[in-house]
Design a protein around this motif. Sequence first.
Motif, PDB file in Angstrom:
ATOM      1  N   THR A   1       0.847  -1.182   0.000  1.00 49.82           N
ATOM      2  CA  THR A   1       0.000   0.000   0.000  1.00 49.82           C
ATOM      3  C   THR A   1       0.887   1.237   0.000  1.00 49.82           C
ATOM      4  O   THR A   1       2.080   1.165   0.300  1.00 49.82           O
ATOM      5  N   GLY A   2       0.270   2.365  -0.320  1.00 49.94           N
ATOM      6  CA  GLY A   2       1.045   3.604  -0.344  1.00 49.94           C
ATOM      7  C   GLY A   2       0.427   4.613  -1.287  1.00 49.94           C
ATOM      8  O   GLY A   2      -0.779   4.608  -1.539  1.00 49.94           O
ATOM      9  N   GLY A   3       1.273   5.466  -1.818  1.00 50.18           N
ATOM     10  CA  GLY A   3       0.808   6.558  -2.664  1.00 50.18           C
ATOM     11  C   GLY A   3       0.132   6.069  -3.931  1.00 50.18           C
ATOM     12  O   GLY A   3       0.672   5.229  -4.636  1.00 50.18           O
ATOM     13  N   ALA A   4      -1.051   6.612  -4.199  1.00 50.32           N
ATOM     14  CA  ALA A   4      -1.795   6.236  -5.401  1.00 50.32           C
ATOM     15  C   ALA A   4      -1.395   7.079  -6.594  1.00 50.32           C
ATOM     16  O   ALA A   4      -1.790   6.786  -7.715  1.00 50.32           O
ATOM     17  N   LYS A   5      -0.644   8.152  -6.356  1.00 52.47           N
ATOM     18  CA  LYS A   5      -0.175   8.994  -7.447  1.00 52.47           C
ATOM     19  C   LYS A   5       1.306   8.753  -7.643  1.00 52.47           C
ATOM     20  O   LYS A   5       2.015   8.291  -6.751  1.00 52.47           O
ATOM     21  N   ASN A   6       1.772   9.092  -8.838  1.00 54.38           N
ATOM     22  CA  ASN A   6       3.187   8.896  -9.134  1.00 54.38           C
ATOM     23  C   ASN A   6       4.042   9.762  -8.212  1.00 54.38           C
ATOM     24  O   ASN A   6       3.719  10.916  -7.934  1.00 54.38           O
ATOM     25  N   PHE A   7       5.126   9.203  -7.734  1.00 56.26           N
ATOM     26  CA  PHE A   7       6.033   9.922  -6.840  1.00 56.26           C
ATOM     27  C   PHE A   7       7.458   9.524  -7.188  1.00 56.26           C
ATOM     28  O   PHE A   7       7.702   8.507  -7.833  1.00 56.26           O
ATOM     29  N   ASN A   8       8.379  10.329  -6.739  1.00 53.32           N
ATOM     30  CA  ASN A   8       9.786  10.107  -7.048  1.00 53.32           C
ATOM     31  C   ASN A   8      10.473   9.414  -5.880  1.00 53.32           C
ATOM     32  O   ASN A   8      10.245   9.737  -4.712  1.00 53.32           O
ATOM     33  N   MET A   9      11.321   8.460  -6.206  1.00 54.61           N
ATOM     34  CA  MET A   9      12.147   7.759  -5.219  1.00 54.61           C
ATOM     35  C   MET A   9      13.599   7.836  -5.663  1.00 54.61           C
ATOM     36  O   MET A   9      13.898   7.954  -6.858  1.00 54.61           O
ATOM     37  N   LYS A  10      14.478   7.740  -4.685  1.00 57.87           N
ATOM     38  CA  LYS A  10      15.889   7.677  -5.028  1.00 57.87           C
ATOM     39  C   LYS A  10      16.134   6.425  -5.866  1.00 57.87           C
ATOM     40  O   LYS A  10      15.532   5.377  -5.630  1.00 57.87           O
ATOM     41  N   VAL A  11      17.022   6.553  -6.819  1.00 52.94           N
ATOM     42  CA  VAL A  11      17.265   5.444  -7.747  1.00 52.94           C
ATOM     43  C   VAL A  11      17.733   4.209  -7.006  1.00 52.94           C
ATOM     44  O   VAL A  11      17.267   3.098  -7.264  1.00 52.94           O
TER      45      VAL A  11
ATOM     46  N   THR B   1      -1.997  -5.505  -4.611  1.00 52.59           N
ATOM     47  CA  THR B   1      -1.903  -4.049  -4.721  1.00 52.59           C
ATOM     48  C   THR B   1      -3.239  -3.511  -5.226  1.00 52.59           C
ATOM     49  O   THR B   1      -4.205  -4.254  -5.406  1.00 52.59           O
ATOM     50  N   GLY B   2      -3.256  -2.194  -5.485  1.00 49.96           N
ATOM     51  CA  GLY B   2      -4.447  -1.565  -6.034  1.00 49.96           C
ATOM     52  C   GLY B   2      -4.650  -1.807  -7.512  1.00 49.96           C
ATOM     53  O   GLY B   2      -5.718  -1.539  -8.048  1.00 49.96           O
ATOM     54  N   GLY B   3      -3.630  -2.309  -8.209  1.00 46.75           N
ATOM     55  CA  GLY B   3      -3.767  -2.746  -9.586  1.00 46.75           C
ATOM     56  C   GLY B   3      -3.712  -1.677 -10.660  1.00 46.75           C
ATOM     57  O   GLY B   3      -3.754  -2.003 -11.844  1.00 46.75           O
ATOM     58  N   SER B   4      -3.625  -0.389 -10.294  1.00 46.56           N
ATOM     59  CA  SER B   4      -3.632   0.649 -11.325  1.00 46.56           C
ATOM     60  C   SER B   4      -2.204   0.984 -11.760  1.00 46.56           C
ATOM     61  O   SER B   4      -1.237   0.670 -11.065  1.00 46.56           O
ATOM     62  N   HIS B   5      -2.115   1.636 -12.911  1.00 46.99           N
ATOM     63  CA  HIS B   5      -0.819   1.942 -13.508  1.00 46.99           C
ATOM     64  C   HIS B   5      -0.325   3.300 -13.009  1.00 46.99           C
ATOM     65  O   HIS B   5      -0.054   4.217 -13.779  1.00 46.99           O
ATOM     66  N   THR B   6      -0.202   3.413 -11.710  1.00 49.10           N
ATOM     67  CA  THR B   6       0.265   4.660 -11.113  1.00 49.10           C
ATOM     68  C   THR B   6       0.737   4.393  -9.705  1.00 49.10           C
ATOM     69  O   THR B   6       0.379   3.396  -9.083  1.00 49.10           O
TER      70      THR B   6
ATOM     71  N   VAL C   1       2.418   3.482  -6.210  1.00 48.31           N
ATOM     72  CA  VAL C   1       3.117   2.315  -5.694  1.00 48.31           C
ATOM     73  C   VAL C   1       2.772   1.069  -6.506  1.00 48.31           C
ATOM     74  O   VAL C   1       3.583   0.153  -6.645  1.00 48.31           O
ATOM     75  N   MET C   2       1.548   1.024  -7.068  1.00 41.39           N
ATOM     76  CA  MET C   2       1.159  -0.127  -7.881  1.00 41.39           C
ATOM     77  C   MET C   2       2.032  -0.221  -9.132  1.00 41.39           C
ATOM     78  O   MET C   2       2.413  -1.317  -9.556  1.00 41.39           O
ATOM     79  N   LYS C   3       2.364   0.914  -9.692  1.00 44.85           N
ATOM     80  CA  LYS C   3       3.224   0.930 -10.868  1.00 44.85           C
ATOM     81  C   LYS C   3       4.635   0.463 -10.507  1.00 44.85           C
ATOM     82  O   LYS C   3       5.273  -0.252 -11.284  1.00 44.85           O
TER      83      LYS C   3
ATOM     84  N   ILE D   1       3.259 -13.945  -8.532  1.00 39.26           N
ATOM     85  CA  ILE D   1       1.817 -13.695  -8.576  1.00 39.26           C
ATOM     86  C   ILE D   1       1.546 -12.300  -8.025  1.00 39.26           C
ATOM     87  O   ILE D   1       1.811 -12.026  -6.854  1.00 39.26           O
ATOM     88  N   THR D   2       1.041 -11.427  -8.867  1.00 42.65           N
ATOM     89  CA  THR D   2       0.724 -10.053  -8.480  1.00 42.65           C
ATOM     90  C   THR D   2      -0.744  -9.805  -8.770  1.00 42.65           C
ATOM     91  O   THR D   2      -1.159  -9.811  -9.932  1.00 42.65           O
ATOM     92  N   ILE D   3      -1.523  -9.595  -7.725  1.00 39.69           N
ATOM     93  CA  ILE D   3      -2.974  -9.462  -7.850  1.00 39.69           C
ATOM     94  C   ILE D   3      -3.351  -8.000  -7.624  1.00 39.69           C
ATOM     95  O   ILE D   3      -3.064  -7.435  -6.567  1.00 39.69           O
ATOM     96  N   GLY D   4      -3.997  -7.423  -8.614  1.00 38.68           N
ATOM     97  CA  GLY D   4      -4.466  -6.043  -8.499  1.00 38.68           C
ATOM     98  C   GLY D   4      -5.954  -6.020  -8.161  1.00 38.68           C
ATOM     99  O   GLY D   4      -6.767  -6.583  -8.896  1.00 38.68           O
TER     100      GLY D   4
END
Length: 1501
Positions: free
Chosen positions: A176-186, A209-214, A216-218, A239-242
């Motif tokens: 779980t986590g941010g539903a919007k795109n966010f930046n992480m250190k490489v 996960t939440g299954g969307s293309h954005t 933490v799910m991304k 196995i990754t279930i969205g």
Amino acid sequence: MEPFRLKKTSSEEEEDEEEEEGYIIPPKKISKLEMVPNLRRSNSGRSKNKRPQYACGSNEKENLSSWIPENIKKKECVYFVESSKTSDSGKVVCECGYTREQHLEEATKPQVFQGKEWDLKRHVQEMPTDAFGDIVFTGLGQKYVRVSQDTPPGVIYHLMTQHWGLDVPNLLISVTGGAKNFNMKVRLKSIFRRGLVKVAQTTGAWIITGGSHTGVMKQVGEAVRDFSLSSSYKEGEVITIGIATWGTVHNRESLIYPTGGFPAEYILDEESQGNLSCLDNNHSHFILVDDGTHGRYGVEILLRTKLEKFISEQTKEKGGVAIKIPIVCVVLEGGPGTLDTIFNAMTNGTPCVIVEGSGRVADVIAQVANLPISEITISLIQKKLSLLFHETFETFTESKIVEWTKKIQDIVRKRQLLTIYREGKNGQQDVDVAILQALLKASRNHDHVGHENWDHQLKLAVAWNRVDIARSEIFTDERQWKPSDLHPMMAAALITNKPEFVKLFLENGVRLKEFVTWDTLIYLYENLAPSSLFHSKLQKVLMEEMERSAYSSLPKIQMHHVSQVLRELLGDFTQPLYPKPKHSERPRLSLAVPHIKLNVQGVSLRSLYKRSPGRVTFTMDPVRDLLIWAIVQNRKELAEIIWAQSQDCIAAALACSKILKELSKEEDDTDSSEEMLTLAEEYEHRAIGVFTECYRKDEERAQKLLIRVSEAWGKTTCLQLALEAKDMKFVSHGGIQAFLTKVWWGQLCVDNGLWRVILCMLAFPLLYTGIISFREKRLQPVSCLARFCAFFTAPVVIFHLNILSYFTFLWLFAYVLMIDFQPTPSWREYVIYFWLFSLVCEETRQLFYDPDGFGLLKMASLYFNDFWNKLDVGAILIFIAGLTCRLIPATLYPGRIILSLDFIMFCLRLMHIFTVSKTLGPKIIIVKRMMKDVFFFLFLLAVWVVSFGVAKQAILIHNESRVDWIFRGVVYHSYLTIFGQIPTYIDGVNFNPEQCSPNGTDPYKPKCPESSEVSNKPVFPEWLTVILLCLYLLFTNILLLNLLIAMFNYTFQQVQEHTDQIWKFQRHDLIEEYHGRPPAPPPFILFNHLQLFVKRVILGKPAKRHKQLKKKLEKNEEATLLSWEIYLKENYLQSQQYQLKQRTDQKIEDMGNKIDIMMDLLDLDHLKRMSSVEQRLGYLEEQMFQSTKALTWIIRALRDNGFGSEEDVPVLVSRKMPEGKEYDPGDKPEDTEDLYHVNARHLLYPNSTVMRFPVPNEKVPWEQEFHIYDPPFYTAERKEKATADPVGNSLESLSRINYNAMDGLINRQSFHGPYMVQDGLSLNPMGRTGLRGRGSLCCFGPNHALHPVITRWRRNQDGAICRKSIKKMLEILVVKHALSEHWALPGGSLEPGEMLPRKLKRILSQEFWQYFETLLKQGAEVYKGYVDDPRNTDNAWIETIAISVHFKDQNDLELKRLNSHLQVCDPEVSIRWQVVDKRIPLYANHKEILQKASALFGAYY
């Protein structure tokens, strides 16, 4: 799966109500009651062992197309009400978010819905789902299904495991986590991706996960994508279930297929998605949750929570391990919703891993996780939020910040469930280790007792196959494992093929001799890998027995079934390894072992180690048994570990080689067959290595190992095993060849020259001249008569005598055939007959010679397996046929012809004789191999010869009717043409009519070719015959003959490399033959045969093998020899490890690993230094702040002409900065005890839906200002209304209560002194709780309780008091309700005027109540005061008195009387004596009371 018990749902009740109002539900509605039988009837054809591809078979599609709509629903809005909002395209939408066109036809009829207000619960109905199947993202296939938000989680789980074919997971990872795109250190992103996929792949986990293309799910999807691209097929799929909301999925229309989309093409279009979101194309499965609305996020949360909880309650059984599927929550970044998710997860006991550095909520929690609870203040959280939520900080209200502070305090308080992953913390490099450590930490701090806790952790580690976690977290100095405790997990590790765990258990004291029992072995064979060849062979044996015995079902596997298959593999020369027991008695040793606790597949493994009298039957050689079990399944690593434990290691290695080679012959899979052959060769090398070590140390002992009869391996020898397995490298070893040479020379010294032997054979008196030397001292004297026998019984002498005899036989045979073949046989011919009779007798002796008791059929099989024996029998039979013809006068000449041909066969027998020669022997082997090439070549040659011959004959000759001349023309002439004898008439140039017969009437001349009757010249097309001849010679002379030469050359080179090995291997057969052969040569051998006939047939003495090739040792001698072999085996293994380390590639790899470690350490050191600098700067900032405060106070004091009071002096921090210390999960934080009540501030009030007002620690005291504090008022109805205070909060009813005094029978006095009263309500002396009213308690103010602490000393069977850590151990009487997970002290609330609590009376008989009151008066008061109970409120709380009642003597009459009066009237209540331990699950603050009681007696806690 358990059947579902479905009641009438709320939606169905609403359906009834709407029918009364005149609204009729469309006929598409299907009752949920049909769900149960469908679950039972459904049969998925999908194998659970293989992951399905998206292209389903037709049967599977039909199955899913019928099952899913019947069991899984969607939701549709059936009432269109125009909303004030519009769609993205500007169209009018309903309150549900869908446009008018997207509704059902019934939903848009205005006459039906006039005057109605839209209601989500009433106007959204369930209907059969119309979106399921295989979703395709640019060629990648995944499963998907649209489900109603009210779908039972069990139905979804059934779909995933039965129809989608997913294996039950060993672990559930909820990301779980941010539903919007966010930046992480490489670097952090790389570490997170690698660790997440590693933990999922190694443990067999599901990632949800939440299954969307954005967001933490991304991140998770990309991690899975990178793994899939870089991994091999054998590594398996992650196995990754969205789980996403259907109404927020962009382009969801392409997924709607009422009969299933196989496949449904989905376009990932982020540019036009607007407020919706696309599905992530890297997830493997999608569950799309539908509530009938459009564009509303968060619909899936409730169903996802239920599904995760349902899965975590399932039990995974595999390989003897039964575990409840553990669940862990991994948090990356996140906002307010993520905080709620973390809080709810930890409230439900789910461990959470927070990735620091990912941002927002994750960083807020990570930065305060190491602080004491008292330092996590509202101002600190506000400061953190302003830094990490700088864009949205303005939206945080004061009440929201307070709520966040309270939730974060509760999260940090549960440190056993909270793990912060910090890059570089404690040497952590991977997220997977942090996730697994979090689960073990949660399990360790869970309320298990003693061994059960550690056993549970070990189960998890074995299920995950993470031996690194087991080594670092479980097998520590904190826990000393008994070998017997590890036996069940050892069985599990063996069955699931986890060699590293087997090695770990052996290192920690498991002894195979104690582990392997008869029943354990049967259990292991019952759990053979179904794909193994041995399993199918074993099933075949069981089927045959079932057919013979007319059983109705397959008999249970017994060890004699296994033995039957093993004998097929090892060969009939071995005795059965597991003989069939007589009268069901097992001839095994019986030893006592402790009981084991572990339930597997409905059977308790304790039964594997238990007998009714408490004894266990062990096998003869447990290491051998486990080695065979591993080898027959081709488990290389397991077999290697077990072989290292074996005693008879050379025989074991050779037996493994034999078994693997036999299995490889029957294995259909080419890869498996090659692996078996490779492994067989490896075990042959091990046998060679150990034997080499032995031979270097002691040649005589090493040769003893070769001929020692091994009871464990079917009473065979190492030499026999090597020969049967055709281990040529082993047999060609110098030590074995030296032994064979010694056998070949018998009692003669091997350094005797051959010329001396031949000389003494021709003139045996030379034996007494000392020309021949003997090995044994008793034969050294020259006058010894035994010299003669010793010389002529030596195999080398017998061999040369037989050569001399055979040459004489051939010379005499040739003489008779060429010179002395008379119509009446001469005396020379009769000598040949007599000679041949002696040869027949010798062959018969060889056929019936059975020293090992194999039986006639086996001996006949072994006899005819030898090519030279077949040649002997063939020559004898042809001789008999020729002799029969020769004795009949009419067939005298054919008889001579047959005997002449037979002479050739007898001459070929000379090749076998010469195989003993080191010079000729290898050449004979090459000739034998080349003969096979010739046969293959003749097939190719015959094609060209026959095709050319038939064409030539048909072109040249017209209607030749003579068969002999047809054969000559087609085959003979064509064959001779290859060698240059070209027919003269083929081109018409050298045609001579006199050499042929025009009409074919002359039997001695061929028929003339087609010729002119006038000129008598050939008329056939000469150009054609010439071309055919040229082509024929080209292909035969040049192509085929050169091919034959090349084949010979290849065979020669191939065999030449191994010729020496092959010759040495085949040399044994000749030596063994002459070692057991009678000493006299034919025909004098008949005297020996006569002696054997008298001895065997008349006297009945059995045949015995000579001790030089098979010897049974005494037990002491054998034990000494095996110990010596084990010692040298260890030397061999150590030398192998040393050689491995010295290899160049290994050195390079080790150097690379060291460099990587150094680089990681440097990176960690850099991170730690940066962290230290930040801490120092923070400290400096705080010190400056304190200094400023101090200076401000000084100035103010001076200005006021005083120095101020002592209370106002600010406390300055110490000058020395404390060293930065990070929180270690294994250590207790400094503030383990909160200063304020904790349980009384849980946000959700127990047994209700009432939520408390959040109260952070700093706002608990009433003295602290908390102007926004507005707690709800809650008072529950109670059955006993007469004794309960009023429900409402009116002043009139509350004014009757007399606080801080005896209010009638109710004691409202507090043990802590007078308490405050405000607005007619008492105030909790411990501070705010977030809830007003009395809750579910009986009275306002203190509710008094009594808790007796009834203890006795824990004693062993001898009556002695048990001790732990020197201290004595106590046992305490506790009770437990069926609905509760915790035990409690036997007590509770006191009713007004009563001396004993009602709960205590329930477990004591009535006649004992008064006596127990006396015991309480005699007891010692342990605790008196406030109880931190979840039922407490601002105006009502619990106070208790804990009284210790201790029984010192086990024979105490009062204790016996108490035990006799204990009773349980309520079946849902249980009572027991429990060992006192800090981990026992006790209710509320009963642990503190128990700790004080233990301290009172100085007992262990």
